[in-house]
Design a protein around this motif. Structure first.
Motif, PDB file in Angstrom:
ATOM      1  N   PHE A 311       0.848  -1.185   0.000  1.00  0.00           N
ATOM      2  CA  PHE A 311       0.000   0.000   0.000  1.00  0.00           C
ATOM      3  C   PHE A 311       0.884   1.235   0.000  1.00  0.00           C
ATOM      4  CE2 PHE A 311      -2.558  -3.377   1.775  1.00  0.00           C
ATOM      5  CZ  PHE A 311      -3.816  -3.172   1.223  1.00  0.00           C
ATOM      6  N   HIS A 312       0.776   2.039  -1.042  1.00  0.00           N
ATOM      7  CA  HIS A 312       1.524   3.285  -1.168  1.00  0.00           C
ATOM      8  C   HIS A 312       0.529   4.415  -0.869  1.00  0.00           C
ATOM      9  CE1 HIS A 312       4.537   0.964  -3.602  1.00  0.00           C
ATOM     10  NE2 HIS A 312       3.437   0.335  -4.004  1.00  0.00           N
ATOM     11  N   MET A 313       0.635   5.049   0.291  1.00  0.00           N
ATOM     12  CA  MET A 313      -0.308   6.078   0.705  1.00  0.00           C
ATOM     13  C   MET A 313       0.266   7.452   0.359  1.00  0.00           C
ATOM     14  SD  MET A 313      -2.570   4.007   1.851  1.00  0.00           S
ATOM     15  CE  MET A 313      -3.752   5.186   2.517  1.00  0.00           C
ATOM     16  N   LEU A 314      -0.498   8.223  -0.405  1.00  0.00           N
ATOM     17  CA  LEU A 314      -0.010   9.497  -0.937  1.00  0.00           C
ATOM     18  C   LEU A 314      -0.572  10.700  -0.185  1.00  0.00           C
ATOM     19  CD1 LEU A 314      -0.133   9.033  -4.820  1.00  0.00           C
ATOM     20  CD2 LEU A 314       1.623   8.307  -3.191  1.00  0.00           C
ATOM     21  N   ASP A 315       0.088  11.825  -0.390  1.00  0.00           N
ATOM     22  CA  ASP A 315      -0.330  13.135   0.110  1.00  0.00           C
ATOM     23  C   ASP A 315      -0.466  14.048  -1.104  1.00  0.00           C
ATOM     24  OD1 ASP A 315      -0.462  15.745   1.081  1.00  0.00           O
ATOM     25  OD2 ASP A 315       1.093  15.467   2.592  1.00  0.00           O
ATOM     26  N   THR A 316      -1.697  14.402  -1.465  1.00  0.00           N
ATOM     27  CA  THR A 316      -1.909  15.254  -2.642  1.00  0.00           C
ATOM     28  C   THR A 316      -2.309  16.676  -2.248  1.00  0.00           C
ATOM     29  OG1 THR A 316      -4.226  14.558  -2.867  1.00  0.00           O
ATOM     30  CG2 THR A 316      -2.557  13.288  -4.086  1.00  0.00           C
ATOM     31  N   ARG A 317      -1.963  17.110  -1.041  1.00  0.00           N
ATOM     32  CA  ARG A 317      -2.278  18.464  -0.585  1.00  0.00           C
ATOM     33  C   ARG A 317      -1.031  19.293  -0.271  1.00  0.00           C
ATOM     34  NH1 ARG A 317      -6.944  20.374  -2.355  1.00  0.00           N
ATOM     35  NH2 ARG A 317      -8.305  18.574  -2.482  1.00  0.00           N
ATOM     36  N   GLN A 318      -0.091  18.731   0.489  1.00  0.00           N
ATOM     37  CA  GLN A 318       1.005  19.552   1.018  1.00  0.00           C
ATOM     38  C   GLN A 318       1.984  20.031  -0.036  1.00  0.00           C
ATOM     39  OE1 GLN A 318       2.843  18.941   5.068  1.00  0.00           O
ATOM     40  NE2 GLN A 318       2.058  16.869   4.728  1.00  0.00           N
ATOM     41  N   TYR A 319       2.080  19.323  -1.149  1.00  0.00           N
ATOM     42  CA  TYR A 319       3.160  19.610  -2.093  1.00  0.00           C
ATOM     43  C   TYR A 319       2.650  20.033  -3.468  1.00  0.00           C
ATOM     44  CZ  TYR A 319       5.001  16.638   1.602  1.00  0.00           C
ATOM     45  OH  TYR A 319       5.298  16.102   2.827  1.00  0.00           O
ATOM     46  N   ARG A 320       1.357  20.188  -3.617  1.00  0.00           N
ATOM     47  CA  ARG A 320       0.795  20.481  -4.931  1.00  0.00           C
ATOM     48  C   ARG A 320       0.959  21.957  -5.297  1.00  0.00           C
ATOM     49  NH1 ARG A 320      -5.444  20.167  -5.788  1.00  0.00           N
ATOM     50  NH2 ARG A 320      -5.355  18.038  -4.950  1.00  0.00           N
ATOM     51  N   ALA A 321       1.007  22.217  -6.612  1.00  0.00           N
ATOM     52  CA  ALA A 321       0.856  23.581  -7.110  1.00  0.00           C
ATOM     53  C   ALA A 321      -0.586  24.020  -6.887  1.00  0.00           C
ATOM     54  CB  ALA A 321       1.203  23.626  -8.594  1.00  0.00           C
ATOM     55  N   ASP A 322      -0.789  25.321  -6.827  1.00  0.00           N
ATOM     56  CA  ASP A 322      -2.148  25.837  -6.668  1.00  0.00           C
ATOM     57  C   ASP A 322      -3.012  25.364  -7.836  1.00  0.00           C
ATOM     58  OD1 ASP A 322      -4.263  27.205  -5.605  1.00  0.00           O
ATOM     59  OD2 ASP A 322      -3.599  29.180  -6.282  1.00  0.00           O
ATOM     60  N   GLN A 323      -4.295  25.200  -7.584  1.00  0.00           N
ATOM     61  CA  GLN A 323      -5.205  24.735  -8.633  1.00  0.00           C
ATOM     62  C   GLN A 323      -5.156  25.693  -9.832  1.00  0.00           C
ATOM     63  OE1 GLN A 323      -6.026  24.882  -5.388  1.00  0.00           O
ATOM     64  NE2 GLN A 323      -7.095  23.008  -4.776  1.00  0.00           N
ATOM     65  N   ALA A 324      -5.201  25.134 -11.013  1.00  0.00           N
ATOM     66  CA  ALA A 324      -5.101  25.920 -12.246  1.00  0.00           C
ATOM     67  C   ALA A 324      -6.380  26.719 -12.502  1.00  0.00           C
ATOM     68  CB  ALA A 324      -4.816  24.995 -13.428  1.00  0.00           C
ATOM     69  N   CYS A 325      -6.220  27.812 -13.206  1.00  0.00           N
ATOM     70  CA  CYS A 325      -7.352  28.592 -13.735  1.00  0.00           C
ATOM     71  C   CYS A 325      -8.384  28.948 -12.673  1.00  0.00           C
ATOM     72  CB  CYS A 325      -8.017  27.843 -14.886  1.00  0.00           C
ATOM     73  SG  CYS A 325      -6.921  27.590 -16.310  1.00  0.00           S
ATOM     74  N   GLY A 326      -7.907  29.178 -11.452  1.00  0.00           N
ATOM     75  CA  GLY A 326      -8.806  29.628 -10.397  1.00  0.00           C
ATOM     76  C   GLY A 326      -9.631  28.554  -9.729  1.00  0.00           C
ATOM     77  N   ASP A 327      -9.293  27.270  -9.958  1.00  0.00           N
ATOM     78  CA  ASP A 327      -9.971  26.141  -9.300  1.00  0.00           C
ATOM     79  C   ASP A 327     -11.358  25.909  -9.907  1.00  0.00           C
ATOM     80  OD1 ASP A 327     -10.247  23.973  -7.622  1.00  0.00           O
ATOM     81  OD2 ASP A 327     -10.212  25.112  -5.760  1.00  0.00           O
ATOM     82  N   GLY A 328     -12.079  24.939  -9.371  1.00  0.00           N
ATOM     83  CA  GLY A 328     -13.398  24.580  -9.888  1.00  0.00           C
ATOM     84  C   GLY A 328     -13.311  23.752 -11.160  1.00  0.00           C
TER      85      GLY A 328
END
Length: 525
Positions: A311-328
């Motif tokens: 099981f490879h458990m990931l973190d997709t919040r702490q290291y991400r770039a900001d959401q593109a094009c204003g999110d949504g």
């Protein structure tokens, strides 16, 4: 075998007998005498239950937190501002006649009187029972297991994965039904709790319960919110049944945060993030390696299950770039295709690919938070995609897919939460070409409660399914996914409840899919 299994009535006593409910006790050893109300220096402190987590072949984390008044506004659970000794036991039987480890640890006010014990030298692939004592007060009994030895040939593992439990939107019956399925491992893929003040996030038809306190911003707020969730008897039952492996998503801090960027401008966001992380650690069965350091917390990690699975458990919040094009959801967003963008960060990406290359498990299971496969909801060459999901980080996904192909990752399966709906998808080499190679599968669990009762389907979900032929299943009810993993196949059962706005709903299996070893793809059964 998936590990030693008790007979039905004995193991089910942890569920049906209510041992996970606040105030329940199991006593058989004279030195752990039955507590009497009013005795001792503290009122009954185990109102938040017990939990275990992150099983290894020779150890597992045992957790509790002392809180006689769990909803106290200062977040300290009604505890005095002093250290408190907490005695613990780990036994091979639920009557504690064969105690194999025991000791005393100190619960400290600066850690909200939480306790994390990591007993060492345990037997691999073994079932154990544990409990705690403070003065004359004895906690509920929990059941846990250790992982099999690294080279063990494991016949089967029954596990489940869950996400998105909004306390106000419904009752946590799905946690109890999950416990009744008797898994040996439970993955929580995020949104364990929600940050909103009462009546801020309202489900269709209205909320059936209320959050205590304001929107969570301070350490006291987050501690109080975690405590409120942990008082739920159904959640306590799930924790007392099997070890959890937890990762956070966004709502454990705030909606859609990205690294150091909050959803809305907030000069105090980093202090809020640090407070959220501290409270998360205090209230989860995590190892010392996950103790936060200010705004940083190590949660990506691996759990081995013999030669059966990694099981490879990931973190997709702490290291991400900001959401593109204003999110949504955005149409024709060129920024999402930027080759420099990452949802994992370079270090975690390299860690994942290295782990996939080194893994000796038959199955490589990637537990993570947000939708991995392409999910286009608009016909045409540009499409419309969610910027918070991997669709907003296309190059990051492509690097990982190329990487796992290059290293020959064996039987990759991505597990996902976040979207409050069930999905099953094949992961394609080219999502725009249905005839391209299938590289793996993605299984997405719906929410425990978030979104309220739901429905079997929706027009928007069916439209997405039609536009994306790699997506094979969609459902809009609440529930979880149960999986049985053997060396020959992985079977996923999409479990659903007809309602969550009333307690005690039954559970049924809405759909089942099998993935065969060495043959990536979904087969409905």
């Amino acid at each position: 075998m998936s590990g030693p299994t008790l007979s039905g009535p004995t193991r089910r006593s942890l569920i049906v007998g209510g041992l996970a409910a606040a105030g329940a006790v199991v006593v058989s050893v004279p030195s752990w005498a039955t507590p009497t109300v009013g005795r001792g220096r503290l009122p009954y402190p185990f109102t938040l239950g017990v939990a275990s987590g992150d099983p290894a072949p020779d150890s597992v984390v045992l957790w509790t937190r002392l809180a006689p008044e769990p909803l106290a506004e200062d977040g300290l659970g009604g505890m005095p501002s002093r250290v408190v000794p907490v005695h613990w036991q780990l036994a091979e039987d639920e009557r504690f006649r064969r105690v194999v480890r025991q000791g005393t640890v100190t619960a400290r006010p600066e850690a909200a009187h939480s306790v994390h014990v990591e007993p060492q030298g345990l037997q691999p692939g073994r079932e154990y029972f544990y409990r705690f004592r403070v003065g004359d007060h004895v906690s509920p009994t929990g059941r846990t297991v250790t992982a099999p030895a690294p080279h063990a040939q494991v016949a089967a593992l029954t596990m489940a994965f869950v996400s998105c439990a909004q306390y106000e939107h419904g009752y946590f019956t799905a946690y109890r039904r999950l416990a009744e399925d008797e898994p040996d491992l439970i993955l929580h893929l995020g949104d364990y709790l929600y940050e909103y003040a009462k009546d801020t996030y309202v489900a269709p038809g209205g909320n059936v319960r209320d959050h205590a306190g304001p929107e969570t911003v301070t350490l006291a707020n987050y501690r109080q919110r975690h405590a409120q969730y942990k008082t739920d008897a159904d959640l306590q039952t799930a924790h007392a049944t099997a070890p959890f492996v937890v990762v956070f998503d966004d709502h454990e801090v705030e909606n859609n945060w990205a690294d150091e960027v909050p959803e809305q401008p907030d000069p105090n966001f980093l202090a809020r993030r640090a407070a959220a992380f501290q409270a998360y650690y205090e209230n989860m069965p995590l190892r010392r390696s996950s103790i936060p350091r200010g705004i940083d917390m190590q949660i990506y990690r691996r759990i081995g299950w013999g030669r059966l699975a990694t099981f490879h458990m990931l973190d997709t919040r702490q290291y991400r770039a900001d959401q593109a094009c204003g999110d949504g959801w955005r149409r024709d967003c060129a920024e999402r295709l930027d080759p420099t963008r990452s949802i994992t960060g370079a270090e975690q990406e390299a860690w994942l690919l290295d782990g996939l290359a080194r893994s000796r498990g038959t199955w490589n299971i990637i537990g993570q938070q947000v939708f991995f496969s392409q999910r286009d909801r608009l016909a045409g060459p540009q499409g419309e995609h969610s910027m918070d999901a991997w669709d907003g980080y296309v190059a990051s996904r492509e690097r990982i897919l190329r990487g796992w192909t290059r290293v020959g990752a064996r039987n990759p399966v991505v597990l996902t939460g976040d979207v409050h709906t069930h999905w099953a998808s094949e992961i394609k080499a080219d999502f725009d070409d249905p005839d391209s190679a299938t590289l793996g599968v993605e299984l997405v669990t719906t929410s425990i409660t978030s979104g309220g009762d739901g429905s079997d389907t929706t027009s928007s979900g069916e439209k997405i399914k039609a536009l994306n032929p790699h997506i094979k299943f969609f459902n809009n009810q609440r529930g979880y996914v149960r999986a049985r993993i053997t060396p020959e196949e992985l079977r996923a059962d999409f479990r659903v409840l007809p309602y969550v706005t009333r307690p005690d709903a039954p559970v049924t299996t809405r759909a089942s899919f099998v993935v065969e070893e060495g043959r990536p793809g979904l087969h409905a059964v």
